[in-house]
Scaffold this motif. Structure first.
Motif, PDB file in Angstrom:
ATOM      1  N   LYS A   1       0.833  -1.199   0.000  1.00  0.00           N
ATOM      2  CA  LYS A   1       0.000   0.000   0.000  1.00  0.00           C
ATOM      3  C   LYS A   1       0.876   1.262   0.000  1.00  0.00           C
ATOM      4  O   LYS A   1       0.610   2.208  -0.745  1.00  0.00           O
ATOM      5  N   GLN A   2       1.933   1.259   0.819  1.00  0.00           N
ATOM      6  CA  GLN A   2       2.836   2.411   0.865  1.00  0.00           C
ATOM      7  C   GLN A   2       3.580   2.571  -0.459  1.00  0.00           C
ATOM      8  O   GLN A   2       3.757   3.696  -0.946  1.00  0.00           O
TER       9      GLN A   2
ATOM     10  N   ARG B   1       2.571   1.656  -3.449  1.00  0.00           N
ATOM     11  CA  ARG B   1       1.607   2.158  -4.427  1.00  0.00           C
ATOM     12  C   ARG B   1       1.375   3.660  -4.254  1.00  0.00           C
ATOM     13  O   ARG B   1       1.342   4.420  -5.216  1.00  0.00           O
ATOM     14  N   ARG B   2       1.261   4.085  -2.988  1.00  0.00           N
ATOM     15  CA  ARG B   2       1.053   5.503  -2.699  1.00  0.00           C
ATOM     16  C   ARG B   2       2.257   6.348  -3.154  1.00  0.00           C
ATOM     17  O   ARG B   2       2.096   7.405  -3.746  1.00  0.00           O
ATOM     18  N   GLU B   3       3.468   5.850  -2.877  1.00  0.00           N
ATOM     19  CA  GLU B   3       4.673   6.573  -3.302  1.00  0.00           C
ATOM     20  C   GLU B   3       4.762   6.655  -4.824  1.00  0.00           C
ATOM     21  O   GLU B   3       5.145   7.687  -5.374  1.00  0.00           O
TER      22      GLU B   3
ATOM     23  N   ASP C   1       2.246   6.625  -6.942  1.00  0.00           N
ATOM     24  CA  ASP C   1       1.235   7.592  -7.379  1.00  0.00           C
ATOM     25  C   ASP C   1       1.716   9.023  -7.167  1.00  0.00           C
ATOM     26  O   ASP C   1       1.510   9.891  -8.019  1.00  0.00           O
ATOM     27  N   ARG C   2       2.368   9.274  -6.034  1.00  0.00           N
ATOM     28  CA  ARG C   2       2.910  10.616  -5.756  1.00  0.00           C
ATOM     29  C   ARG C   2       3.967  11.000  -6.789  1.00  0.00           C
ATOM     30  O   ARG C   2       3.992  12.126  -7.275  1.00  0.00           O
TER      31      ARG C   2
END
Length: 159
Positions: free
Chosen positions: A140-141, A143-145, A147-148
């Motif tokens: 999850k982390q 994927r978030r990074e 996307d950022r």
């Protein structure tokens, strides 16, 4: 007064998705008393410790906290009573056989009103091990990074 349309979320069990691998989900109705419905309409409920048990070919929702209705009288409900779930016989039989398997359980995921009727989304789930939870959190982390980074690159490209 117009009839409600759509889905109005009351409570969600975010911890369930963290603690379990969700195998299959079902939407089912609830047998409620009048004061329970009024309390739910105020948006007050907790699914944190809830689970589903199948007794005598009937599905029952246990440990879901629906607080007493503030304007209720002696007819008020008890907050943590077990509530009957409305499912088709085929679904109950399937859930019963699957939940007998080792490591499988049935947990509530969400409680909501759909077109004016109280519904609960339940899931057949298998418990995660501690390393599975860490792996899910790491993915999850990541994927978030990613996307950022993508959105930052797009912003730089536009500028």
């Amino acid at each position: 007064m117009a009839k409600e349309k759509g889905r109005k979320l009351i409570a969600q069990n975010k911890k369930a998705r963290h603690d379990y691998h969700i195998l299959d989900t079902y939407e089912c109705g609830l047998v409620l008393t009048g004061t329970e419905v009024k309390s739910l309409r105020q948006g007050r409920a907790s699914l944190a410790d809830g689970f589903v048990q199948i007794d005598d070919h009937e599905a029952w929702l246990h440990n879901v906290h629906v607080p007493e209705y503030s304007q209720g009288t002696w007819t008020n409900h008890s907050a943590r009573r077990k509530r009957k779930l409305l499912l088709h016989r085929v679904e109950i039989d399937k859930l019963e056989s699957k939940s007998q398997e080792t490591g499988h359980t049935i947990v509530p995921l969400a409680l909501y009103f759909k077109d004016g009727r109280a519904k609960v989304e339940i899931a057949l789930a298998r418990g995660k091990k501690e390393y599975d939870k860490r792996q899910t959190l790491r993915e999850k982390q990541d994927r978030r990074e990613a996307d950022r980074a993508m959105s930052a690159a797009r912003r730089r490209q536009r500028a």
